[in-house]
Design an enzyme around this catalytic site. Structure first.
Site: not given
Length: 893
Positions: A467, A738
């Site tokens: 990502e 996260e």
């Protein structure tokens, strides 16, 4: 005494290669006295370092401005050096000495002609589908001694330069990642001392990088183009004043280099047997090399680099060498970081060693890579076998704490031969925070390392999996915290320029910038609002009005887009939204929290309109200011009709809904009181734990403090069990996770697909630590800390806290300590040419306060006035160091 120090041009000390035709300069005043300010300044600019012939002078300008002084009348040219110096007058009319001489140097300014050509290795040597990377070189001869030499360069892909066998500069991942269709940055290098009389040679390595390499989780490659190319000009000025130009052209040569494969996500494969040793030296014989091909790519998108370069900032040594339960050799560097491993070894020709990178070990202590998804994060090295060999990658970076070694013999596992190189955008660290609670100090460290790991040329969401994209929502959530930690103004100036370029014609903002996702991946609330929130935050934090001027049309277009989306123009209740992403009140298996997405979208609609209104006021756009003031009223009224009951109750009963409605001022006075009380009840029901996701978390502590519920804010901060900011710290985290439960209590993981252990969004709590606990704030009316508010809020659980910020004016410091007997000390530093409002916590009578060596408050030098009231003791002061002492009468609540 006072003097002028710390001269900067466009935030930088003596920059070369800037792209501003009318640059801005800044300086600081240095004085040990109190209440020192500037009343006038004079600037001189000269092409000569001795100023024997001034090129331009401002004359005496009556102004207190010492930050971002724009040299509007100056006519600058490409590739020129400009020396400058400053002197000023203080509040007593005294004139300083001239400052030390500083300079800036322009690069090849936007729109200038390039003599160089885009050159590439021929397709017959390297077809477009070849993973192999090229080398380029050229020999040339100089016939006289050199006075000055500059290289101006860029690439399609990434590049590194060598000159006469030495690396040129210390930048990595040049020319950086931009929206390449609109902008490719160029770099400038001073190579005067690297050239030789007579024979010289220049070499270049090219890499896929973001241009040709894989981006995103859909394994798409060559998004911008499928051929790598170099563009370069070497400008030489001889001592006799004559000039020569060496450029990329058909005389260059190319070869397949030793980098067999290189990808941002997957790592690098290097075969040292294929090296062309000393290929960038004049004596190298390149008979077997190939020619080059010119590419028609154009020059209109070329601009000198805006943001600071990516550099190798520090190294980290291993803390432990492990043999896992599976019998694998693993290095633990003790810190989740971003960069690569530099290692040395000896061995036989053709032997292959492999390094794999991971953030975490599993519950059994084994190497864990499933959260990387398709990213391999692997370095492969083939030895050439002629003695000690040292290697580090060229065009890839890894996010890791642990490294698994394969193929190494026992003799090659020299513990001193491995070190991690930490790589990120090079920006000045400006903020520090520490307090009496060690776990909070580790949290602060984790926040800083999250910034380091995710600010690599763009503000990425994670540095390890497939990502690593510039998610707009994450950036706007963290930008205020980032602006405390480091000088990120140039970094975001560059990124926001790309954001504006990537906006669709209708004003929609992509989810990620640069935009590399699908055509429909645009325009989520709280993500697209980065178009408005980020420039406004940079303005307030740095006093940078130019960023508002340049982003203003982008900001307007975003608001206009929202206005056209809802079923009526004052609500946003259509389209896709991420909502309260990763909110803990989400339904099982869902990433989106329970707060209605249209409530979130409409709340951010109101917030962006309000910030746009304020921007219009700053820019003197009176008609726009009136227009957006009216629009804000209409959006707020629509929000109340839609989401607030007639009795004043917020219809959505989630923490995030109440936080947004309170933070963005969407409720009337009665409803606000009810919402604040309800938020406190919701916290009580969760036993003072968070249920918020990406949208609510950055604001919840601010809302609690604004509503006088500091006790609840401190309880949230200091919780150690899941979910809380300190829970990951108790599990050994060295960066921000996260997910609140990236690692669960039983040692299992939240998920494999979406579980980064270096993801800065929740680090937004750092904003509250600086602004409320340490109490350091600036005000919109005098942004960039020209006017400072010092308003610390002690809370139960901490006995002291300290924060510093190196602003454009100088260092601001706030330190408080509460003794066992209620003795309270507050130490403050206010830099020259600023003023401060100091709000003393826990006391309401200024006659009981002493300053310095025991002087009564009202007699202290530098203090203009004080007032007592419900807000406590409020002091108006000039610059200087202050030390207040008094008996603390109770925690604020």
């Amino acid at each position: 005494m006072f003097k002028v120090t710390d001269l900067r041009c466009e935030y930088q000390h003596n920059p070369i290669g800037i792209g501003e035709r009318c640059p801005r300069i800044s300086w600081r005043l240095d004085s040990d006295e109190r209440a020192v300010s500037q009343t006038a300044y004079e600037i001189e600019v000269s092409n000569l370092p001795n100023f024997s012939e001034p090129y331009w002078t401002s004359g005496k300008v009556a102004s207190s401005q010492s930050v971002h002084v724009e040299l509007e009348e100056l006519d600058t040219k490409s590739c020129k050096r400009y020396n400058y110096r400053v002197r000023l007058w203080n509040q007593d009319g005294e004139l300083s000495e001239w400052s030390d001489i500083a300079y800036w140097e322009t690069g090849k300014l936007e729109g200038e002609q390039w003599a160089g050509k885009w050159i590439s290795a021929p397709l017959s040597l390297l077809p477009t589908d070849s993973p192999h990377l090229p080398l380029l070189r050229k020999s040339f001869r100089l016939n006289s001694s050199v006075r000055q030499a500059r290289i101006y360069a860029t690439a399609l892909g990434l590049y590194e330069l060598e000159l006469n066998g030495q690396r040129v500069g210390d930048r990595y991942f040049t020319p950086g990642w931009t929206s390449y269709e609109h902008t490719i940055q160029t770099q400038t290098y001073d190579v005067t001392d690297m050239l030789r009389t007579e024979q010289n040679a220049i070499g270049a390595w090219l890499g896929n990088g973001w241009y040709k390499g894989q981006l995103g989780w859909q394994e798409k490659g060559a998004i911008y183009g499928d051929r790598l190319a170099l563009l370069l000009e070497l400008h030489i000025t001889y001592t006799d004043g004559s000039e020569e130009l060496i450029t990329t052209d058909s005389s260059w040569q190319s070869a397949k280099g030793p980098i067999v494969m290189s990808e941002i996500y997957h790592g690098e494969t290097y075969d040292a047997r294929l090296e062309f040793e000393d290929f960038s030296t004049p004596d190298y014989m390149s008979r077997d090399w190939h020619g080059v091909e010119s590419l028609e790519h154009g020059y209109d998108m070329l601009k000198p680099q805006i943001n600071g370069p990516v550099r190798a900032i520090q190294t980290v040594r291993p803390t432990e060498w492990l043999v896992t339960p599976k019998g694998e050799m693993v290095i633990d560097f003790g810190q989740n970081l971003v960069g690569w491993v530099r290692f040395s070894l000896t061995g036989t020709e053709g032997a292959v060693v492999t390094l794999e990178h991971a953030e975490i070990l599993d519950s059994e202590g084994n190497f864990y890579t499933e959260n990387l998804r398709t990213a391999k994060q692997t370095i492969g090295y083939t030895l050439k076998g002629d003695g000690k060999e040292t290697y580090e990658p060229h065009f890839t970076f890894q996010g890791f704490r642990y490294v698994r070694l394969s193929g190494f013999t026992e003799e090659q596992l020299d513990h001193e031969a491995f070190e991690a190189v930490v790589v990120h955008s090079d920006f000045e660290e400006t903020g520090t925070f520490e307090c009496s609670e060690p776990l909070v100090n580790q949290l602060q460290s984790n926040i800083r390392w999250g910034l380091k790991g995710n600010f690599l040329d763009v503000p990425t969401d994670c540095p390890q999996r497939d990502e690593r994209l510039g998610w707009t929502g994450d950036a706007q959530m963290f930008i205020q915290t980032a602006s405390y930690l480091s000088n990120v103004a140039p970094f975001f100036t560059k990124w926001l320029s790309d954001l504006a370029a990537e906006q669709r014609d209708d004003g929609a903002v992509p989810f990620v910038v640069p935009h590399v996702l699908g055509k429909e991946d645009f325009a989520s609330a709280a993500w697209g609002d980065a178009a408005v929130i980020c420039p406004w935050t940079i303005y307030v934090s740095y006093g940078d009005q130019r960023i508002l001027e340049r982003q203003y049309e982008s900001m307007k277009r975003w608001v206009a887009y929202i206005q056209g989306q809802g079923e009526n123009e004052y609500l946003w209740n259509t389209g896709f939204h991420f909502g309260d992403w990763l909110g803990l009140d989400a339904k099982s298996g869902d990433y989106v929290g329970a707060t209605e997405r249209d409530l979130i979208a409409s709340a951010f609609y109101a917030y962006s309109v309000e910030l746009l209104r304020r921007t219009a006021v700053v820019l003197g756009q009176k008609e726009d200011a009136a227009l957006y003031s009216k629009l804000k009223e209409q959006v707020v009224a629509a929000f109340r009709r839609e989401f607030v009951t007639p009795s004043g109750r917020l219809a959505a009963s989630t923490q995030t809904a109440h936080v947004l409605a309170l933070m963005f001022g969407l409720l009337d006075e009665a409803a606000e009181k009810r919402a604040a009380a309800r938020l406190y009840t919701l916290l009580e029901e969760s036993k003072f734990h968070l249920t918020t996701g990406f949208v609510g978390t950055p604001y919840i502590s601010h809302v609690l403090s604004q509503q006088g519920m500091h006790d609840a804010a401190y309880k949230l901060l200091l919780q150690q069990d899941y979910p809380s900011w300190l829970y990951p710290v108790t599990k050994g985290a060295t960066t921000i996770w996260e997910h609140w439960d990236g690692i669960k209590e039983d040692g299992s993981f939240w998920s494999r697909d979406m579980n980064s252990f270096n993801h800065y969004a929740y680090g937004a709590i750092g904003d509250w630590l600086y602004r409320t606990v340490a109490g350091i704030q600036t005000v919109e009316e005098a942004p960039g800390y020209k006017r400072i508010v010092i308003a610390p809020v002690p809370g139960e659980g901490l006995t002291w806290a300290a924060g510093t910020i190196d602003t454009m004016y100088g260092r601001v410091r706030s330190y408080w300590r509460l003794g066992n007997a209620g003795d309270f000390q507050l130490e403050i530093t206010i830099p020259p040419n600023t003023t401060a409002e100091i709000r003393l916590p826990g006391i309401f009578d200024g006659t009981r306060v002493t300053e310095g060596d025991g002087t009564p408050l009202l007699e202290a030098k530098g203090i203009h006035s004080t007032s007592d009231g419900k807000a406590g003791v409020v002091i108006q002061a000039g610059s200087g160091h202050y030390h207040f002492c008094y008996k603390f009468t109770g925690h604020s609540s």
